[in-house]
Design a protein around this motif. Structure first.
Motif, PDB file in Angstrom:
ATOM      1  N   ASP A 133       0.807  -1.219   0.000  1.00 31.52           N
ATOM      2  CA  ASP A 133       0.000   0.000   0.000  1.00 31.52           C
ATOM      3  C   ASP A 133       0.843   1.273   0.000  1.00 31.52           C
ATOM      4  O   ASP A 133       0.449   2.288  -0.596  1.00 31.52           O
ATOM      5  N   TYR A 134       1.974   1.225   0.701  1.00 31.73           N
ATOM      6  CA  TYR A 134       2.826   2.414   0.839  1.00 31.73           C
ATOM      7  C   TYR A 134       4.267   2.052   0.477  1.00 31.73           C
ATOM      8  O   TYR A 134       5.134   1.940   1.355  1.00 31.73           O
ATOM      9  N   PRO A 135       4.553   1.875  -0.796  1.00 27.42           N
ATOM     10  CA  PRO A 135       5.875   1.386  -1.212  1.00 27.42           C
ATOM     11  C   PRO A 135       7.034   2.324  -0.889  1.00 27.42           C
ATOM     12  O   PRO A 135       8.185   1.891  -0.885  1.00 27.42           O
ATOM     13  N   HIS A 136       6.742   3.584  -0.614  1.00 28.61           N
ATOM     14  CA  HIS A 136       7.814   4.547  -0.369  1.00 28.61           C
ATOM     15  C   HIS A 136       7.922   4.980   1.097  1.00 28.61           C
ATOM     16  O   HIS A 136       8.685   5.895   1.423  1.00 28.61           O
ATOM     17  N   LEU A 137       7.162   4.358   1.979  1.00 25.88           N
ATOM     18  CA  LEU A 137       7.158   4.763   3.390  1.00 25.88           C
ATOM     19  C   LEU A 137       7.768   3.705   4.303  1.00 25.88           C
ATOM     20  O   LEU A 137       7.434   3.625   5.487  1.00 25.88           O
ATOM     21  N   GLY A 138       8.687   2.943   3.789  1.00 28.61           N
ATOM     22  CA  GLY A 138       9.298   1.885   4.581  1.00 28.61           C
ATOM     23  C   GLY A 138      10.058   2.365   5.798  1.00 28.61           C
ATOM     24  O   GLY A 138      10.228   1.621   6.771  1.00 28.61           O
ATOM     25  N   GLU A 139      10.526   3.615   5.790  1.00 25.13           N
ATOM     26  CA  GLU A 139      11.270   4.170   6.924  1.00 25.13           C
ATOM     27  C   GLU A 139      10.476   5.221   7.685  1.00 25.13           C
ATOM     28  O   GLU A 139      11.016   5.875   8.585  1.00 25.13           O
ATOM     29  N   ALA A 140       9.202   5.383   7.341  1.00 22.27           N
ATOM     30  CA  ALA A 140       8.406   6.448   7.955  1.00 22.27           C
ATOM     31  C   ALA A 140       8.239   6.274   9.458  1.00 22.27           C
ATOM     32  O   ALA A 140       8.066   7.258  10.184  1.00 22.27           O
ATOM     33  N   HIS A 141       8.306   5.030   9.951  1.00 24.12           N
ATOM     34  CA  HIS A 141       8.142   4.815  11.391  1.00 24.12           C
ATOM     35  C   HIS A 141       9.287   5.406  12.202  1.00 24.12           C
ATOM     36  O   HIS A 141       9.191   5.534  13.423  1.00 24.12           O
ATOM     37  N   ARG A 142      10.364   5.786  11.531  1.00 21.60           N
ATOM     38  CA  ARG A 142      11.517   6.381  12.227  1.00 21.60           C
ATOM     39  C   ARG A 142      11.399   7.905  12.344  1.00 21.60           C
ATOM     40  O   ARG A 142      12.202   8.527  13.037  1.00 21.60           O
ATOM     41  N   LEU A 143      10.449   8.492  11.655  1.00 19.74           N
ATOM     42  CA  LEU A 143      10.354   9.951  11.643  1.00 19.74           C
ATOM     43  C   LEU A 143      10.124  10.531  13.030  1.00 19.74           C
ATOM     44  O   LEU A 143      10.726  11.538  13.398  1.00 19.74           O
ATOM     45  N   ALA A 144       9.231   9.911  13.804  1.00 18.02           N
ATOM     46  CA  ALA A 144       8.879  10.475  15.108  1.00 18.02           C
ATOM     47  C   ALA A 144      10.081  10.592  16.039  1.00 18.02           C
ATOM     48  O   ALA A 144      10.198  11.561  16.794  1.00 18.02           O
ATOM     49  N   GLU A 145      10.989   9.630  15.975  1.00 17.81           N
ATOM     50  CA  GLU A 145      12.146   9.684  16.872  1.00 17.81           C
ATOM     51  C   GLU A 145      13.145  10.750  16.447  1.00 17.81           C
ATOM     52  O   GLU A 145      14.041  11.113  17.211  1.00 17.81           O
ATOM     53  N   HIS A 146      12.990  11.262  15.236  1.00 19.31           N
ATOM     54  CA  HIS A 146      13.851  12.347  14.744  1.00 19.31           C
ATOM     55  C   HIS A 146      13.028  13.619  14.542  1.00 19.31           C
ATOM     56  O   HIS A 146      13.316  14.418  13.653  1.00 19.31           O
ATOM     57  N   ARG A 147      12.046  13.781  15.393  1.00 17.23           N
ATOM     58  CA  ARG A 147      11.074  14.864  15.234  1.00 17.23           C
ATOM     59  C   ARG A 147      11.722  16.240  15.097  1.00 17.23           C
ATOM     60  O   ARG A 147      11.408  16.994  14.172  1.00 17.23           O
ATOM     61  N   THR A 148      12.602  16.588  16.000  1.00 15.22           N
ATOM     62  CA  THR A 148      13.198  17.925  15.986  1.00 15.22           C
ATOM     63  C   THR A 148      13.978  18.170  14.708  1.00 15.22           C
ATOM     64  O   THR A 148      13.818  19.220  14.058  1.00 15.22           O
ATOM     65  N   ALA A 149      14.814  17.216  14.323  1.00 13.08           N
ATOM     66  CA  ALA A 149      15.627  17.377  13.121  1.00 13.08           C
ATOM     67  C   ALA A 149      14.756  17.497  11.876  1.00 13.08           C
ATOM     68  O   ALA A 149      15.018  18.328  10.991  1.00 13.08           O
ATOM     69  N   VAL A 150      13.715  16.672  11.802  1.00 11.44           N
ATOM     70  CA  VAL A 150      12.842  16.702  10.630  1.00 11.44           C
ATOM     71  C   VAL A 150      12.067  18.015  10.558  1.00 11.44           C
ATOM     72  O   VAL A 150      12.045  18.687   9.518  1.00 11.44           O
TER      73      VAL A 150
END
Length: 231
Positions: free
Chosen positions: A169-186
Motif C-alpha cells: 500500500d505504501y511502497p515509499h514509506l518503509g522508513e516512515a516509522h523512524r520519523l517520530a524519533e527524529h522529530r526535531t531534526a525533521v
C-alpha cells in the motif's frame, strides 16, 4: 506570626497564569472558574481586569507575540536577513506555546504587540524598496508560513509502528516509522528548507521588480528625449 500576603492580582499575573494553563492543558482548559482557582481568587475579581474571556485570550496571545524579536528591523539589517532572523524568532515563540497558535493565526486584531510586529515587517520592506502592495503580501506570506510550521509536528504525525506501512500500500514509506524519533531534526529541517526557498524566491522577484523599474525609467527618459528633439 503574620500570615504571608497573597500576591497582588494584576493583569500580568492573570495573563501569566492563563498562558501557563493553556501551555499545560490546552485552550479548552482556560475558563474563568479554572483560572480563579489557579490564582486562589474569586471568579468575579478577574473581571476587574478583563471584561470577557476573549479579552483575556487576546492579552495572552499578545504576550506571546511580545516574545518575538524585532530588533533586526530597527538595526536596519538587509531585508532578506531581517526576514530570516525574524521568522526564526517568530517560530521559536510559537514553538514554545503551540496550544495558542490556532488563536494567533487569526490575525493581529487590536493586539498591540501583534500590530507592532506587522508595522515593523511592512515598514522595513517598504523602506528596502518593495512596493507597498507587495510588502503587504510578503508580510501575509511570512505569517502563513511561520504559523503553519508551528501548528503541529509533521514527523510526530507518523505512527512509530513499522507494521502500519505495508509495502503493497505504501511502497515509499518503509522508513516512515523512524520519523517520530527524529522529530526535531525533521521539523526544524523542513522549516529551514522552506525558509530558504521562500527567501530565495523573494530575492529573485525583488531583482525582477528592480529591473522592470529601471527599464521603465529608461523608456520614459528616452521618450522625453525624443519629444525634446522633435520640438
Amino acid at each position: 506570626m503574620a500570615r504571608p500576603r497573597t500576591p497582588l492580582l494584576n493583569r500580568e499575573r492573570i495573563v501569566a497564569a492563563a498562558l501557563r494553563l493553556v501551555d499545560e492543558e490546552g485552550l479548552t482548559a482556560l475558563s474563568t472558574r479554572r483560572l480563579a482557582a489557579e490564582l486562589s481568587v474569586s471568579g468575579p475579581s478577574l473581571y476587574n481586569h478583563f471584561a470577557t474571556k476573549d479579552a483575556l485570550l487576546d492579552a495572552v496571545v499578545d504576550g506571546v507575540m511580545g516574545e518575538v524579536d524585532l530588533s533586526m528591523f530597527a538595526a536596519g539589517a538587509p531585508w532578506p536577513q531581517a526576514l530570516r532572523d525574524w521568522a526564526r524568532s517568530y517560530r521559536a515563540a510559537l514553538a514554545a506555546h503551540p496550544n495558542i497558535v490556532p488563536v494567533l493565526a487569526q490575525g493581529p486584531g487590536r493586539r498591540p504587540n501583534a500590530l507592532r510586529l506587522a508595522d515593523a515587517v511592512f515598514g522595513h520592506l517598504v523602506e528596502a524598496g518593495w512596493p507597498r502592495g507587495q510588502a503587504t503580501r510578503i508580510g501575509a506570506l511570512m505569517r502563513y508560513f511561520v504559523t503553519g510550521s508551528a501548528l503541529a509536528s509533521f514527523a510526530a504525525g507518523f505512527p512509530e509502528d513499522a507494521g502500519v506501512y505495508d509495502a503493497a500500500d505504501y511502497p515509499h514509506l518503509g522508513e516512515a516509522h523512524r520519523l517520530a524519533e527524529h522529530r526535531t531534526a525533521v521539523d526544524e529541517g523542513a522549516f529551514e528548507t522552506g525558509l530558504d526557498a521562500l527567501l530565495d524566491g523573494l530575492e529573485l522577484r525583488f531583482e525582477r521588480l528592480r529591473q522592470q523599474a529601471h527599464q521603465g525609467s529608461r523608456a520614459t527618459n528616452a521618450g522625453r528625449s525624443a519629444g525634446s528633439t522633435g520640438s
